[in-house]
Write a protein that holds these residues in place. Structure first.
Motif, PDB file in Angstrom:
ATOM      1  N   ASN A 146     -24.808  -7.729  45.506  1.00 15.67           N
ATOM      2  CA  ASN A 146     -24.113  -8.123  46.736  1.00 15.67           C
ATOM      3  C   ASN A 146     -23.495  -9.510  46.635  1.00 15.67           C
ATOM      4  N   THR A 147     -24.133 -10.397  45.894  1.00 15.46           N
ATOM      5  CA  THR A 147     -23.654 -11.781  45.782  1.00 15.46           C
ATOM      6  C   THR A 147     -23.023 -12.053  44.424  1.00 15.46           C
ATOM      7  N   ALA A 148     -22.636 -10.999  43.710  1.00 13.49           N
ATOM      8  CA  ALA A 148     -22.102 -11.168  42.356  1.00 13.49           C
ATOM      9  C   ALA A 148     -20.683 -10.627  42.259  1.00 13.49           C
ATOM     10  N   SER A 149     -19.942 -11.145  41.308  1.00 16.99           N
ATOM     11  CA  SER A 149     -18.661 -10.565  40.925  1.00 16.99           C
ATOM     12  C   SER A 149     -18.918  -9.463  39.901  1.00 16.99           C
ATOM     13  N   LEU A 150     -17.990  -8.527  39.804  1.00 19.80           N
ATOM     14  CA  LEU A 150     -18.116  -7.407  38.868  1.00 19.80           C
ATOM     15  C   LEU A 150     -17.017  -7.476  37.814  1.00 19.80           C
ATOM     16  N   ILE A 151     -17.373  -7.116  36.597  1.00 15.09           N
ATOM     17  CA  ILE A 151     -16.406  -6.958  35.510  1.00 15.09           C
ATOM     18  C   ILE A 151     -16.490  -5.523  35.021  1.00 15.09           C
ATOM     19  N   LEU A 152     -15.349  -4.873  34.902  1.00 15.16           N
ATOM     20  CA  LEU A 152     -15.262  -3.569  34.266  1.00 15.16           C
ATOM     21  C   LEU A 152     -14.410  -3.690  33.008  1.00 15.16           C
ATOM     22  N   LEU A 153     -14.858  -3.071  31.930  1.00 19.18           N
ATOM     23  CA  LEU A 153     -14.058  -2.964  30.715  1.00 19.18           C
ATOM     24  C   LEU A 153     -13.474  -1.558  30.696  1.00 19.18           C
ATOM     25  N   VAL A 154     -12.169  -1.467  30.814  1.00 18.62           N
ATOM     26  CA  VAL A 154     -11.479  -0.183  30.936  1.00 18.62           C
ATOM     27  C   VAL A 154     -10.554  -0.009  29.731  1.00 18.62           C
ATOM     28  N   ALA A 155     -10.787   1.050  28.977  1.00 15.14           N
ATOM     29  CA  ALA A 155     -10.076   1.243  27.711  1.00 15.14           C
ATOM     30  C   ALA A 155      -8.978   2.291  27.816  1.00 15.14           C
ATOM     31  N   GLU A 156      -7.985   2.126  26.942  1.00 16.06           N
ATOM     32  CA  GLU A 156      -6.999   3.158  26.657  1.00 16.06           C
ATOM     33  C   GLU A 156      -7.305   3.691  25.254  1.00 16.06           C
ATOM     34  N   PRO A 157      -8.180   4.676  25.133  1.00 17.45           N
ATOM     35  CA  PRO A 157      -8.595   5.139  23.798  1.00 17.45           C
ATOM     36  C   PRO A 157      -7.440   5.579  22.908  1.00 17.45           C
ATOM     37  N   LYS A 158      -6.373   6.134  23.485  1.00 25.62           N
ATOM     38  CA  LYS A 158      -5.283   6.649  22.667  1.00 25.62           C
ATOM     39  C   LYS A 158      -4.532   5.545  21.931  1.00 25.62           C
ATOM     40  N   LYS A 159      -4.695   4.300  22.373  1.00 26.14           N
ATOM     41  CA  LYS A 159      -4.105   3.201  21.601  1.00 26.14           C
ATOM     42  C   LYS A 159      -4.771   3.122  20.229  1.00 26.14           C
ATOM     43  N   THR A 160      -6.093   3.134  20.217  1.00 24.51           N
ATOM     44  CA  THR A 160      -6.824   3.094  18.952  1.00 24.51           C
ATOM     45  C   THR A 160      -6.622   4.386  18.165  1.00 24.51           C
ATOM     46  N   LEU A 161      -6.617   5.526  18.853  1.00 22.16           N
ATOM     47  CA  LEU A 161      -6.470   6.813  18.182  1.00 22.16           C
ATOM     48  C   LEU A 161      -5.067   7.020  17.617  1.00 22.16           C
ATOM     49  N   SER A 162      -4.102   6.206  18.051  1.00 24.13           N
ATOM     50  CA  SER A 162      -2.768   6.310  17.473  1.00 24.13           C
ATOM     51  C   SER A 162      -2.756   5.838  16.021  1.00 24.13           C
ATOM     52  N   LYS A 163      -3.751   5.025  15.651  1.00 32.47           N
ATOM     53  CA  LYS A 163      -3.818   4.503  14.283  1.00 32.47           C
ATOM     54  C   LYS A 163      -4.936   5.134  13.463  1.00 32.47           C
ATOM     55  N   TYR A 164      -6.020   5.532  14.132  1.00 29.06           N
ATOM     56  CA  TYR A 164      -7.207   5.989  13.412  1.00 29.06           C
ATOM     57  C   TYR A 164      -7.554   7.441  13.723  1.00 29.06           C
ATOM     58  N   THR A 165      -7.846   8.206  12.692  1.00 29.02           N
ATOM     59  CA  THR A 165      -8.484   9.508  12.864  1.00 29.02           C
ATOM     60  C   THR A 165      -9.968   9.275  13.136  1.00 29.02           C
ATOM     61  N   ASP A 166     -10.531  10.016  14.076  1.00 29.45           N
ATOM     62  CA  ASP A 166     -11.941   9.829  14.468  1.00 29.45           C
ATOM     63  C   ASP A 166     -12.208   8.371  14.852  1.00 29.45           C
ATOM     64  N   GLY A 167     -11.321   7.829  15.673  1.00 28.47           N
ATOM     65  CA  GLY A 167     -11.429   6.410  16.024  1.00 28.47           C
ATOM     66  C   GLY A 167     -12.199   6.118  17.294  1.00 28.47           C
ATOM     67  N   THR A 168     -12.842   7.136  17.892  1.00 24.43           N
ATOM     68  CA  THR A 168     -13.525   6.924  19.166  1.00 24.43           C
ATOM     69  C   THR A 168     -14.595   5.838  19.079  1.00 24.43           C
ATOM     70  N   SER A 169     -15.368   5.835  18.004  1.00 22.60           N
ATOM     71  CA  SER A 169     -16.444   4.838  17.883  1.00 22.60           C
ATOM     72  C   SER A 169     -15.891   3.420  17.830  1.00 22.60           C
ATOM     73  N   LEU A 170     -14.651   3.274  17.358  1.00 24.30           N
ATOM     74  CA  LEU A 170     -14.051   1.941  17.295  1.00 24.30           C
ATOM     75  C   LEU A 170     -13.815   1.381  18.693  1.00 24.30           C
ATOM     76  N   VAL A 171     -13.473   2.249  19.641  1.00 31.96           N
ATOM     77  CA  VAL A 171     -13.282   1.801  21.021  1.00 31.96           C
ATOM     78  C   VAL A 171     -14.600   1.285  21.589  1.00 31.96           C
ATOM     79  N   TRP A 172     -15.682   2.025  21.350  1.00 29.41           N
ATOM     80  CA  TRP A 172     -16.992   1.584  21.840  1.00 29.41           C
ATOM     81  C   TRP A 172     -17.434   0.294  21.149  1.00 29.41           C
ATOM     82  N   ARG A 173     -17.135   0.149  19.871  1.00 24.33           N
ATOM     83  CA  ARG A 173     -17.493  -1.096  19.178  1.00 24.33           C
ATOM     84  C   ARG A 173     -16.685  -2.275  19.707  1.00 24.33           C
ATOM     85  N   ASP A 174     -15.410  -2.030  19.993  1.00 22.27           N
ATOM     86  CA  ASP A 174     -14.600  -3.075  20.626  1.00 22.27           C
ATOM     87  C   ASP A 174     -15.213  -3.511  21.949  1.00 22.27           C
TER      88      ASP A 174
END
Length: 224
Positions: A146-174
């Motif tokens: 209630n007394t805190a600010s919130l941060i959300l990390l929102v990804a566009e996975p297809k940016k990473t997948l445009s360069k990498y095959t099976d790149g999903t784990s790279l998004v989570w590592r980022d």
């Protein structure tokens, strides 16, 4: 235990073209100040001091500005064949793609803001705001924010997948790298900060270009 194998990321021989998500531009942009003085704090002190905090104070918007400047601003960029620039920022990212947006909400308003790492400023979210209306309420099931600010990390996975095959784990590592650096810089700036495991909201846009990959709470900031 069920372990999900996300595959082994490999750069593609030919990159895919991707059109980035188009955020609605509106009035209300806030230009953030860059830090002019750096506290001469030893890195070892920052490391020893860092811990997750679950009580929150009020801090200035300048502290938020410095937190974002130290972790996610664009220091340099070059155009690419993927349809978007690759960027140099304070934190590493697979292929220098940086597919993650930082969204922020103050406890004093329902409005959400998106950090612009190119201009070092905040844009109010307009058309996507409806998806975020219950995030703070749902967060209460995990932590009293209630007394805190919130941060959300929102990804566009297809940016990473445009360069990498099976790149999903790279998004989570980022996401993990960015969240960890936000925590460390918060320690340096004396900001109370706590990552949380929820991934809210479950839907952000009807085309599913955006997904939540990280969350955290930190000291209350009055943005507008």
């Amino acid at each position: 235990m069920t372990w999900i194998n996300l595959g082994n990321p490999v750069p593609k021989q030919k990159f895919d073209k991707y059109i980035p998500y188009k955020w609605e531009i509106s009035n209300g942009y806030i230009k953030l100040h860059e830090p002019e003085i750096f506290l001469p704090t030893p890195f070892s002190q920052v490391m020893f001091k860092r811990k997750s905090q679950r009580s929150f104070k009020t801090t200035s918007i300048n502290h938020l500005s410095y937190l974002l400047w130290f972790t996610n601003r664009v220091k340099d960029y070059i155009d690419s064949d993927m349809g978007f620039p690759i960027t140099l920022r304070p934190v590493p990212s697979a292929g220098a793609i940086h597919p993650i947006h930082i969204l922020i909400n103050s406890p004093y308003t329902d409005k959400w803001w998106r950090y612009d790492p190119f201009s070092h400023g905040l844009w109010p979210i307009i058309k996507e705001n409806k998806y975020f209306l219950n995030v703070r309420k749902d967060c209460k099931d995990i932590l009293d924010c209630n007394t805190a600010s919130l941060i959300l990390l929102v990804a566009e996975p297809k940016k990473t997948l445009s360069k990498y095959t099976d790149g999903t784990s790279l998004v989570w590592r980022d996401a993990g790298i960015l969240l960890g650096n936000l925590a460390l810089v918060s320690s340096y700036l004396d900001i109370n900060f706590c990552p949380i495991g929820a991934l809210l909201p479950k839907e952000i846009d009807n085309k599913r270009q955006l997904v939540t990959v990280g969350m955290a709470v930190f000291d209350a900031v009055e943005i507008d």
